[in-house]
Design a protein around this motif. Sequence first.
Motif, PDB file in Angstrom:
ATOM      1  N   GLY A 164       0.827  -1.204   0.000  1.00 25.25           N
ATOM      2  CA  GLY A 164       0.000   0.000   0.000  1.00 25.25           C
ATOM      3  C   GLY A 164       0.857   1.247   0.000  1.00 25.25           C
ATOM      4  N   GLU A 165       0.174   2.343  -0.011  1.00 27.74           N
ATOM      5  CA  GLU A 165       0.823   3.647  -0.107  1.00 27.74           C
ATOM      6  C   GLU A 165       1.086   4.240   1.272  1.00 27.74           C
ATOM      7  OE1 GLU A 165       1.689   4.906  -3.109  1.00 27.74           O
ATOM      8  OE2 GLU A 165       0.922   3.040  -3.939  1.00 27.74           O
ATOM      9  N   PHE A 166       1.990   5.215   1.314  1.00 26.87           N
ATOM     10  CA  PHE A 166       2.154   6.049   2.500  1.00 26.87           C
ATOM     11  C   PHE A 166       1.140   7.192   2.412  1.00 26.87           C
ATOM     12  CE2 PHE A 166       6.825   4.737   2.823  1.00 26.87           C
ATOM     13  CZ  PHE A 166       6.589   3.916   3.917  1.00 26.87           C
ATOM     14  N   PRO A 167       0.769   7.774   3.551  1.00 28.22           N
ATOM     15  CA  PRO A 167      -0.119   8.946   3.515  1.00 28.22           C
ATOM     16  C   PRO A 167       0.515  10.113   2.760  1.00 28.22           C
ATOM     17  CG  PRO A 167      -0.028   8.014   5.722  1.00 28.22           C
ATOM     18  CD  PRO A 167       1.035   7.330   4.911  1.00 28.22           C
ATOM     19  N   ASP A 168      -0.303  11.099   2.476  1.00 25.35           N
ATOM     20  CA  ASP A 168       0.136  12.290   1.775  1.00 25.35           C
ATOM     21  C   ASP A 168       1.375  12.886   2.456  1.00 25.35           C
ATOM     22  OD1 ASP A 168       0.030  15.405   1.371  1.00 25.35           O
ATOM     23  OD2 ASP A 168      -1.214  14.534  -0.227  1.00 25.35           O
ATOM     24  N   GLU A 169       2.319  13.362   1.667  1.00 27.84           N
ATOM     25  CA  GLU A 169       3.572  13.898   2.212  1.00 27.84           C
ATOM     26  C   GLU A 169       3.374  15.135   3.080  1.00 27.84           C
ATOM     27  OE1 GLU A 169       6.886  14.308  -0.384  1.00 27.84           O
ATOM     28  OE2 GLU A 169       6.637  12.303  -1.215  1.00 27.84           O
ATOM     29  N   SER A 170       2.231  15.784   2.940  1.00 28.09           N
ATOM     30  CA  SER A 170       1.969  16.974   3.762  1.00 28.09           C
ATOM     31  C   SER A 170       1.673  16.598   5.220  1.00 28.09           C
ATOM     32  CB  SER A 170       0.800  17.775   3.197  1.00 28.09           C
ATOM     33  OG  SER A 170      -0.404  17.045   3.316  1.00 28.09           O
ATOM     34  N   TRP A 171       1.329  15.357   5.460  1.00 30.27           N
ATOM     35  CA  TRP A 171       1.075  14.917   6.831  1.00 30.27           C
ATOM     36  C   TRP A 171       2.391  14.924   7.597  1.00 30.27           C
ATOM     37  CZ3 TRP A 171      -2.670  10.166   7.281  1.00 30.27           C
ATOM     38  CH2 TRP A 171      -3.895  10.484   6.685  1.00 30.27           C
ATOM     39  N   TYR A 183       7.334   4.589   7.928  1.00 25.91           N
ATOM     40  CA  TYR A 183       6.613   5.847   7.769  1.00 25.91           C
ATOM     41  C   TYR A 183       6.993   6.840   8.867  1.00 25.91           C
ATOM     42  CZ  TYR A 183       2.880   9.276   7.665  1.00 25.91           C
ATOM     43  OH  TYR A 183       2.180  10.446   7.647  1.00 25.91           O
ATOM     44  N   ALA A 184       7.069   6.378  10.108  1.00 24.19           N
ATOM     45  CA  ALA A 184       7.450   7.260  11.219  1.00 24.19           C
ATOM     46  C   ALA A 184       8.826   7.861  10.972  1.00 24.19           C
ATOM     47  CB  ALA A 184       7.421   6.496  12.541  1.00 24.19           C
ATOM     48  N   ALA A 185       9.764   7.043  10.515  1.00 22.60           N
ATOM     49  CA  ALA A 185      11.116   7.541  10.226  1.00 22.60           C
ATOM     50  C   ALA A 185      11.082   8.553   9.083  1.00 22.60           C
ATOM     51  CB  ALA A 185      12.039   6.379   9.885  1.00 22.60           C
ATOM     52  N   LYS A 186      10.286   8.264   8.071  1.00 19.55           N
ATOM     53  CA  LYS A 186      10.203   9.137   6.898  1.00 19.55           C
ATOM     54  C   LYS A 186       9.667  10.523   7.251  1.00 19.55           C
ATOM     55  CE  LYS A 186       8.051   9.487   2.366  1.00 19.55           C
ATOM     56  NZ  LYS A 186       7.149   8.925   1.406  1.00 19.55           N
ATOM     57  N   CYS A 187       8.675  10.587   8.153  1.00 21.18           N
ATOM     58  CA  CYS A 187       8.086  11.894   8.460  1.00 21.18           C
ATOM     59  C   CYS A 187       8.587  12.475   9.779  1.00 21.18           C
ATOM     60  CB  CYS A 187       6.561  11.826   8.432  1.00 21.18           C
ATOM     61  SG  CYS A 187       5.810  10.764   9.646  1.00 21.18           S
TER      62      CYS A 187
END
Length: 152
Positions: free
Chosen positions: A94-101, A120-124
């Motif tokens: 699946g996808e990651f949430p929108d990058e603006s999040w 995802y946590a590391a990415k944002c």
Amino acid sequence: AFKSVNTLFYDEKNQSWQGENFDYLGLARAFNDILKKYSQTDVAVWGGGGTLSMLRKLVPAAFFYSARTGENRSKLQTMKQTPQLVIWAAGDSGEFPDESWRPQVVLDLDYKQSSRGLQYAAKCGADYLSGLKMFFEQAKAQQEFWSKHVGK
């Protein structure tokens, strides 16, 4: 209540099979403190699958999104701002949430080292809470259940 079970037992007294689900209790016990820190309208649930009904009961005012398509499942509501807490309830695809999040916290229902929630946590740049705590609380609830039913 959730139309799924993770504990099955035979009730000899009533001569019938009975089922229980301890996922909700495990999740509520493990993460109730963190969920109280945020308004439910600051919470987004990414994915859900088999846990969707449980999550809707736990955080009914949260925003729910499909991890496969990114579609807002909260048909009548749209988030007015980026979520502060993302509950990661998606699998390995699946996808990651929108990058603006830019959430402060990712609460992952998974507990594998390879979880995409951890990625995802590391990415944002969000704090990360593993589902391992939920797993242990669920197991504790099952132990309490079996201690009442074994030998009866």
